[in-house]
Design an enzyme around this catalytic site. Sequence first.
Site, PDB file in Angstrom:
ATOM      1  N   CYS A   1       0.802  -1.226   0.000  1.00 61.77           N
ATOM      2  CA  CYS A   1       0.000   0.000   0.000  1.00 61.77           C
ATOM      3  C   CYS A   1       0.836   1.277   0.000  1.00 61.77           C
ATOM      4  O   CYS A   1       0.434   2.290  -0.574  1.00 61.77           O
ATOM      5  CB  CYS A   1      -0.948   0.005   1.186  1.00 61.77           C
ATOM      6  SG  CYS A   1      -0.152  -0.296   2.765  1.00 61.77           S
TER       7      CYS A   1
ATOM      8  N   HIS B   1      -2.256   7.024   3.415  1.00 58.70           N
ATOM      9  CA  HIS B   1      -0.838   7.140   3.759  1.00 58.70           C
ATOM     10  C   HIS B   1      -0.300   8.465   3.231  1.00 58.70           C
ATOM     11  O   HIS B   1      -0.565   8.844   2.092  1.00 58.70           O
ATOM     12  CB  HIS B   1      -0.043   6.011   3.101  1.00 58.70           C
ATOM     13  CG  HIS B   1      -0.308   4.652   3.678  1.00 58.70           C
ATOM     14  ND1 HIS B   1      -1.026   4.437   4.832  1.00 58.70           N
ATOM     15  CD2 HIS B   1       0.076   3.408   3.256  1.00 58.70           C
ATOM     16  CE1 HIS B   1      -1.064   3.140   5.097  1.00 58.70           C
ATOM     17  NE2 HIS B   1      -0.429   2.503   4.155  1.00 58.70           N
TER      18      HIS B   1
END
Lengths: 346, 346, 346, 346
Positions: free
Chosen positions: C144, C237
Amino acid sequence: MKIPVGILGATGSVGQKFIQLLENHPWFEITALGASERSAGKKYPEAVNWFMTGPIPENISSMIVNECKPNLNCKIIFSGLDSSVAGEIESEFARAGYIVVSNSRNHRFDPDVPLLIPEVNPDHLELIKQQNFGKGCIVTNPNCSTIGLVLVLKPLADRFGIEAVNVTTMQALSGAGYPGVASLDIIDNVIPYIGSEEEKMESEPLKILGSLVNGEIVNCDMIISAQCNRVAVLDGHTECVSVKLKSPATEAEIIDAWKSFTAEPQKLDLPTAPLRPVYYYEQNNYPQPKLHRNIDKGMAVHIGRLRKDPILDYKFVVTSHNTIRGAAGGAILNAELMVKKEYIKP
Amino acid sequence: MKIPVGILGATGSVGQKFIQLLENHPWFEITALGASERSAGKKYPEAVNWFMTGPIPENISSMIVNECKPNLNCKIIFSGLDSSVAGEIESEFARAGYIVVSNSRNHRFDPDVPLLIPEVNPDHLELIKQQNFGKGCIVTNPNCSTIGLVLVLKPLADRFGIEAVNVTTMQALSGAGYPGVASLDIIDNVIPYIGSEEEKMESEPLKILGSLVNGEIVNCDMIISAQCNRVAVLDGHTECVSVKLKSPATEAEIIDAWKSFTAEPQKLDLPTAPLRPVYYYEQNNYPQPKLHRNIDKGMAVHIGRLRKDPILDYKFVVTSHNTIRGAAGGAILNAELMVKKEYIKP
Amino acid sequence: MKIPVGILGATGSVGQKFIQLLENHPWFEITALGASERSAGKKYPEAVNWFMTGPIPENISSMIVNECKPNLNCKIIFSGLDSSVAGEIESEFARAGYIVVSNSRNHRFDPDVPLLIPEVNPDHLELIKQQNFGKGCIVTNPNCSTIGLVLVLKPLADRFGIEAVNVTTMQALSGAGYPGVASLDIIDNVIPYIGSEEEKMESEPLKILGSLVNGEIVNCDMIISAQCNRVAVLDGHTECVSVKLKSPATEAEIIDAWKSFTAEPQKLDLPTAPLRPVYYYEQNNYPQPKLHRNIDKGMAVHIGRLRKDPILDYKFVVTSHNTIRGAAGGAILNAELMVKKEYIKP
Amino acid sequence: MKIPVGILGATGSVGQKFIQLLENHPWFEITALGASERSAGKKYPEAVNWFMTGPIPENISSMIVNECKPNLNCKIIFSGLDSSVAGEIESEFARAGYIVVSNSRNHRFDPDVPLLIPEVNPDHLELIKQQNFGKGCIVTNPNCSTIGLVLVLKPLADRFGIEAVNVTTMQALSGAGYPGVASLDIIDNVIPYIGSEEEKMESEPLKILGSLVNGEIVNCDMIISAQCNRVAVLDGHTECVSVKLKSPATEAEIIDAWKSFTAEPQKLDLPTAPLRPVYYYEQNNYPQPKLHRNIDKGMAVHIGRLRKDPILDYKFVVTSHNTIRGAAGGAILNAELMVKKEYIKP
């Protein structure tokens, strides 16, 4: 010469708090650590996922964790065991002659076991005499959300009597142990449910505020309704309370009842006792867990916003530290009372 | 041809929500933005500290912000003005012939102003006829914490009658506007006080659930006690409620009252109406603001944990989106009802 | 007629996201759910601790969970399995003729398995031809935190070449799965470590940005240094990046490289493709995970704060949605590319 | 007989921290409080929105707040003034003969003003002799994010020399003062920008680590690149650092440089000095702000995760308390050093 104590469930969250609070205790010294088979045999720092702020106390760092078998080298056992195993293990230790001071719920409603808050029902300690453990015994403290509530109700019950209590809690994450609540579940959220918590809050105060009559506890007759919620707070339970009193009281009389409240632990100057069990604040946005939980060693309960309630009589807000006053600190205070009352002899 | 609408307080948090919710609205089109003198004359993106998720709608990006003077090019005014200025400005706009649909508290208790929740008291719209604003008028929606509560009480009031309601709230930060609550005040904390909030929750439902008798609202006679808290949730108010009913009801009957509840906005198929005003959940840890606030366009109210209350009759938990159902979305639904009922003509 | 797909690890956090994103997918329809033995045989709602916002899609609610054995009724397998079991199970499914589109790390570095980002290395799909699974195959997507970084590096690598990349991440909690990070560990805290994450970020981009030469991937030769942190963010993120380029570039040229970047998924109009793979923002405090993660279906990467770096050449900030673009959505886009490129035939 | 000190900006967040840290200080006693006109004339508890944990110290509770005019009854001035006003006010106090120990940025780069960290550049105190304030003088401490970094770089600079430093910060909310960052902006979010912070981090260490040559500071010649972020942490800045050294070093040598680092404040046994300026941890997920910020009075800096960096030489993580070590505590330590060095005479 300090009294040697052992911690059961030493790697859990309550166990860690016991270790933190007992560092430098004037009367007690940790001499044994008990935990699950998985941890036994390891050095404590290797067995624990320590998450207290501040480091593991130095003398504890070199200790080896034992299994929870009644062959530990100590006199008092502080138990932070999970309730899935606490019942039988605590009984074994008591039978083997240990003084078991437990934070677990298993024995709280045994008729001969005190459910003890030293400021509230120190006389209940006499129940121990009816226990059949020989030199050993078991004493328990209430659930973390109960302690704050009862400490605040006690002065009102004494002076005015209480008929009914409605309480909605906003409880801290540390109350769920470790790892406890997943961060994905609680950040930006409220969970309006805590397993068995409402039942504990609705029943435990009745025993604690009950009377010792002919060696038996006669429950207090108030009615309690509790709604329990988990919120994104690390430590400190907050409770919105409304009460119906038995005899009329003014706001000033209620505040006076709280402000003048002092009890055995204060009179006996127990090392872990707060200077004052309850504090009342005039600021309209107090108490708050982040601001007040650590005041007076984390052992006091903080009250604010007393005002009339249009359904019952009065409403107000209460905050207290759930793992200090509401768990490990409360248990240590119980043991201190037992020392002063000579239920424990050095 | 859509109806032209203007937003007052367009740079504030409710104003931003109006803009976000009205993007692509089938009936309404934003043609004017009003804000304080400080913002007037600027392009909207330069005047606003936009904090909605997602970008500023394109057509809004090129609009110039005006002062809140009744010369805006629109028919309906959605007001998200601060209550320090809303009262007089809204009256001016009504006098100038605008339909003012306000989220502010100033006119909520004017005897001839509807305090409107379309699912609850659509008939109160008739009060408008008594207003003296010529072609203009003022309609208000209740406080964000009131709406969720009243939508859940309405089916119970209709079927069983309600004597008393005790409610403790855990309210989201967006309810305080922007910048609102400082992060240093609320992370790892609860603030057990929101200015004027308890007063609103204890009084607004009485008018909303009141009856229109000879052109006047006769308040509902229930007693409400509210305790309001701010918690670290971005959107979505959660409320722990206990109620005393006028006539007996089983749990099944109460759940049925909620599940079968449907009302004017659903029948009229208003664009912003939720498919169902209230949802009941069987899961014992539902509803939760993070999980449920956005369901059904953020316009539904979510209920769970119905159970007996030992003091009153029943208790349960309610969650709803405070800035959608509880503010901007509620106001838009009010305007939609007014269109369908021909209080507003295209 | 939609292509039938199965979800492995259907009760986990990535599995739930697959289910949420595939509701109403124009090409794919979920026809099978696989999970651990413990869940097999249960209805999905009883097997899962559903924590997505919004309810479980209705058609999924009645499905029974199967074990992860290659007898599922579907053509494509989306795997969100834990890496402790994913390796062998995925191989079994491929051998049995399924198209395995995996989010797990186990096969990412198999020489004949594409580590695929459709905007970056769609030509790597050819590696499949070297696989020995008969009609089945395995395709993987990167970690990710890698995807966001590589999507932003790709336009720079193409136009200027990249020698070195220094990246420090602030990663969301959903990246750790469920229950994942304990709330007691992350509220009011940062954890400056995520197991294996830095190794993935330092190696995966080299394969993804590598060239296919004679049927083999020749790694890209840049040097990457990563420092990975967990912060109290639910989704999204954020990465602070500095880069050393191979040939000189002005700020305007770099921004142009990003703004003009478009690729296969956009040209082929894949259903899950973002309109634009990367967005650049002029505001000095953008991008932010809460504001930008969900833009363009959660499939775009957001960049801001491009400025000179006194050690390397330039620095900037990147944000992307870790469980959509960085996991389930990325895998679905991979499968869509495979359909359009006829690696999957309806 | 303690030295009388006054606090400027006494109602602000740094001012409150000064008051909290100076309670029970062995050498200093607060005898005057200065704040803005708006607060002047009020009792301190009425002027302040106190948000420190724990109550306002009793002796402070009865003090009247003054304006920031140089007629305060004290010898030392601790200044936590906002930089919009600090420059001129601090100069006025110095001209009037006060010892001004400031946390504000205004005078940090005045050539004759020490930018002081007692463990790093105590010799810079000599600059005071060049000031033209008569008996008064001004000494400053660096920005909160600079102090932690420099304390960790100092032992490396001394032993190996430093060519370049790349640092990405995750900074606490208390660094923004009060009310500072809105909760709506930071819960579930990261803000990748703090005004002027990167400039401070890139320039201040050069002066602090510079040499005093013929009465002038010659800046250190390292290159620093900083990326600064705000995260949802109450107290404690965390920094991911990579460094390029001038001469080769092994990991063991670097750790030894840190572990053996001790300096003037430790030798002089200053009351606010930490036992050790820096701590190195072996645990791979340490340091963490919540766990380590308060260790050793909040005055130490905590390091972990030393490992090779493939671009520069080494990388590691640093955490320190931004309002204690990084602000009020740092300033108090500066004043203590000045007393011991007889720049301040009782």
